[in-house]
Scaffold this motif. Structure first.
Motif, PDB file in Angstrom:
ATOM      1  N   GLU A 125     -49.426   0.022 -42.958  1.00 23.39           N
ATOM      2  CA  GLU A 125     -49.088  -0.413 -44.154  1.00 23.39           C
ATOM      3  C   GLU A 125     -50.104  -0.498 -45.117  1.00 23.39           C
ATOM      4  O   GLU A 125     -50.072  -0.130 -46.345  1.00 23.39           O
ATOM      5  CB  GLU A 125     -48.555  -2.099 -43.815  1.00 23.39           C
ATOM      6  CG  GLU A 125     -48.244  -2.410 -45.008  1.00 23.39           C
ATOM      7  CD  GLU A 125     -48.018  -3.962 -44.977  1.00 23.39           C
ATOM      8  OE1 GLU A 125     -48.797  -4.544 -44.056  1.00 23.39           O
ATOM      9  OE2 GLU A 125     -46.930  -4.706 -45.590  1.00 23.39           O
ATOM     10  N   LEU A 126     -51.248  -0.866 -44.510  1.00 22.62           N
ATOM     11  CA  LEU A 126     -52.598  -0.523 -45.539  1.00 22.62           C
ATOM     12  C   LEU A 126     -52.898   0.866 -46.193  1.00 22.62           C
ATOM     13  O   LEU A 126     -53.138   0.930 -47.380  1.00 22.62           O
ATOM     14  CB  LEU A 126     -53.716  -1.145 -44.516  1.00 22.62           C
ATOM     15  CG  LEU A 126     -55.129  -1.065 -45.271  1.00 22.62           C
ATOM     16  CD1 LEU A 126     -55.137  -1.542 -46.583  1.00 22.62           C
ATOM     17  CD2 LEU A 126     -56.068  -1.509 -44.402  1.00 22.62           C
ATOM     18  N   LEU A 127     -52.784   1.700 -45.233  1.00 27.02           N
ATOM     19  CA  LEU A 127     -52.953   3.124 -45.588  1.00 27.02           C
ATOM     20  C   LEU A 127     -52.045   3.450 -46.999  1.00 27.02           C
ATOM     21  O   LEU A 127     -52.319   4.040 -47.848  1.00 27.02           O
ATOM     22  CB  LEU A 127     -52.951   4.038 -44.638  1.00 27.02           C
ATOM     23  CG  LEU A 127     -54.048   4.036 -43.891  1.00 27.02           C
ATOM     24  CD1 LEU A 127     -54.096   5.143 -42.723  1.00 27.02           C
ATOM     25  CD2 LEU A 127     -55.250   3.848 -44.454  1.00 27.02           C
ATOM     26  N   LEU A 128     -50.571   3.132 -46.578  1.00 27.63           N
ATOM     27  CA  LEU A 128     -49.920   3.358 -47.742  1.00 27.63           C
ATOM     28  C   LEU A 128     -49.824   2.843 -48.908  1.00 27.63           C
ATOM     29  O   LEU A 128     -49.978   3.338 -49.916  1.00 27.63           O
ATOM     30  CB  LEU A 128     -48.411   3.107 -47.207  1.00 27.63           C
ATOM     31  CG  LEU A 128     -47.388   3.897 -46.052  1.00 27.63           C
ATOM     32  CD1 LEU A 128     -46.220   3.088 -45.590  1.00 27.63           C
ATOM     33  CD2 LEU A 128     -47.166   5.338 -46.765  1.00 27.63           C
ATOM     34  N   ASN A 129     -50.278   1.495 -48.655  1.00 30.25           N
ATOM     35  CA  ASN A 129     -50.530   0.813 -50.090  1.00 30.25           C
ATOM     36  C   ASN A 129     -51.789   1.303 -50.803  1.00 30.25           C
ATOM     37  O   ASN A 129     -51.583   1.358 -51.928  1.00 30.25           O
ATOM     38  CB  ASN A 129     -50.508  -0.597 -49.702  1.00 30.25           C
ATOM     39  CG  ASN A 129     -49.276  -1.381 -49.538  1.00 30.25           C
ATOM     40  OD1 ASN A 129     -48.310  -1.051 -50.157  1.00 30.25           O
ATOM     41  ND2 ASN A 129     -48.942  -2.051 -48.590  1.00 30.25           N
ATOM     42  N   LEU A 130     -52.717   1.557 -49.974  1.00 31.80           N
ATOM     43  CA  LEU A 130     -53.947   2.041 -50.703  1.00 31.80           C
ATOM     44  C   LEU A 130     -53.716   3.415 -51.383  1.00 31.80           C
ATOM     45  O   LEU A 130     -54.035   3.655 -52.384  1.00 31.80           O
ATOM     46  CB  LEU A 130     -55.094   2.332 -49.610  1.00 31.80           C
ATOM     47  CG  LEU A 130     -56.336   3.024 -50.132  1.00 31.80           C
ATOM     48  CD1 LEU A 130     -56.989   2.076 -50.945  1.00 31.80           C
ATOM     49  CD2 LEU A 130     -57.234   3.425 -48.883  1.00 31.80           C
ATOM     50  N   VAL A 131     -53.020   4.304 -50.638  1.00 29.61           N
ATOM     51  CA  VAL A 131     -52.840   5.867 -51.187  1.00 29.61           C
ATOM     52  C   VAL A 131     -51.889   5.615 -52.423  1.00 29.61           C
ATOM     53  O   VAL A 131     -52.147   6.124 -53.361  1.00 29.61           O
ATOM     54  CB  VAL A 131     -52.269   6.694 -50.092  1.00 29.61           C
ATOM     55  CG1 VAL A 131     -51.473   7.930 -50.835  1.00 29.61           C
ATOM     56  CG2 VAL A 131     -53.096   6.944 -48.951  1.00 29.61           C
TER      57      VAL A 131
END
Lengths: 191, 191
Positions: B36-42
Motif C-alpha cells: 500500500e505504501l509503495l502504491l501511494n508513494l508512486v
DNA sequence: TATTGTTATACTCTATAACTATA
DNA sequence: TATAGTTATAGAGTATAACAATA
C-alpha cells in the motif's frame, strides 16, 4: 568493481535546509514545509524506483511493463481495453500500443477483439505471462519488504494515509483548475 | 478540446485493496502495508512530477535541468564539478555531460576548468540562467503550494519526517547489501 | 462526429562501454 | 592505476499529429 563500495548513495547533502531557505526566501510564495515535502517525496521515490527497476531488469521488464502485467493478473482473466491501460498507467494511448506490442511479441499478453464494440481490443495476460509473474513476485515482495523494514506497520499505514491525502489534494486542485479554464491542465492520455 | 474535461485523473480504481490482496495473498512474502505504501508513494509522485513537468515545459526545461539550475543557484557562484552533479541528481556521469551540454548551448550554465585539478570542470549558472530561474520560481512556488493546500503545515512536516525515515531505511538496507556482496547492488553513477 | 487503436516522428532520459587527459 | 570527463550507441519513456476502423 571497486566503484561499488565508493558510490555515495545519500545525496541529501545537496539539499540542506539552510541553503535552500537562504536562496528561496526572496520569493514571497516560497513555503518551506511544501518544498521540504516535495524534496523528500521525490528522493524517496527515486531510491525505490531505481531499486525496483534493478530487480525487474533481471527479467527484462520495465516498471510500466511489470505494472501492466500485475494489473492484468489482478483482473482475473477479464483483461483490460487499451485505453483503460493508458488511464491506469498514466500513459498516452499511442504509447500503450508500443508497450503492449512489446509484451505481445514475448508472448506475455494477448489482444482480443471486443465482441460488442469492435473498435476495442482487450489485452489479457497469457499463461506464460502469469508464470513469469509467479517467478518474480515472491522475491520481489521479500526484497521490497526488507527495504522498508525500519518502519513499523503503523508508520507505514500513517505514511499511506498522508500520501492519500496528498493525492486527494492534488486531484482536487487539478479538477478545480480544469473546470476554471477551458484550456485547462490535463494529465495523461493527451492523445 | 472536448477531451480536457473527460480525462479521468484518478486512476486509483485500478488499485483496489481487495483486488490486490486477493491476488497477492498466495505469496508468503506479500505484506499489505508495504505494498500500500509503495502504491501511494508512486502515485503521489506521478501526479506531482507530471504537473511540475508541465509547468517547466513552458520554459523548455526538463525536471533534471530545473533541478540542476536550482542546485547551482544555491551554491552562490561556486558551482559544482560534473561528477558531483551526477551524485546530486542520481544520474550517471555520461548523462550529466549531455545535460550540461544542452544547458550550455542555451547560455544558462558555463563550464570552468578547475585551477588545481585540471581534470575537473566546474559548472556554474550564468546571469542568464539566474534570470530564467527568477522568472520561473515565483509562479512555481505558488502553483506547487496550491497543489498541496489541503494538508496543514503540521501534516506536511509529519509526512516529511516519515519520508525521511523511509529514505534512511532504504539507504541502510542498500548499504548492508553492498557490504555483504562484492557484486553488490549499486545505485547511480554506474559509469 | 466522436472514439479506439495504430503508425510515425522526435525528443528526453537512461545505461553502458570505450576513449582522453590528467593525477 | 585511478579519476574526471567525453563520445557513441542502444533502449525506454513521452508527446504529438495524422490516420483507419468503428460507433
Amino acid at each position: 568493481m571497486s566503484q561499488t563500495s565508493q558510490v555515495r548513495l545519500d545525496k541529501r547533502k545537496y539539499y540542506s535546509r539552510d541553503q535552500i531557505i537562504r536562496h528561496a526566501q526572496k520569493y514571497p510564495t516560497f513555503h518551506w514545509p511544501t518544498t521540504e515535502l516535495l524534496l523528500n517525496l521525490v528522493y524517496a521515490y527515486d531510491l525505490i524506483a531505481t531499486y525496483i527497476a534493478r530487480i525487474l531488469n533481471r527479467y527484462h521488464l520495465s516498471l510500466s511493463a511489470f505494472n501492466l502485467l500485475i494489473i492484468l493478473a489482478r483482473s482475473e482473466g477479464k483483461g483490460l481495453p487499451l485505453h483503460e491501460i493508458g488511464e491506469a498507467l498514466l500513459v498516452s494511448r499511442a504509447n500503450v500500443t508500443g508497450l503492449v506490442d512489446c509484451l505481445e511479441r514475448r508472448g506475455l499478453v494477448e489482444r482480443v477483439v471486443h465482441t460488442e464494440d469492435r473498435r476495442v481490443r482487450i489485452v489479457r495476460i497469457t499463461k506464460s505471462g502469469e508464470e513469469l509473474l509467479e517467478s518474480i513476485l515472491p522475491g520481489y515482495h521479500g526484497e521490497v519488504r526488507e527495504l522498508v523494514n525500519e518502519l513499523s506497520d503503523e508508520e507505514k499505514a500513517q505514511l499511506s494515509r498522508l500520501l492519500l491525502k496528498l493525492q486527494d489534494s492534488i486531484l482536487h486542485t487539478l479538477e478545480k483548475k480544469s473546470r476554471k479554464r477551458e484550456d485547462g491542465f490535463m494529465i495523461g492520455n493527451g492523445g
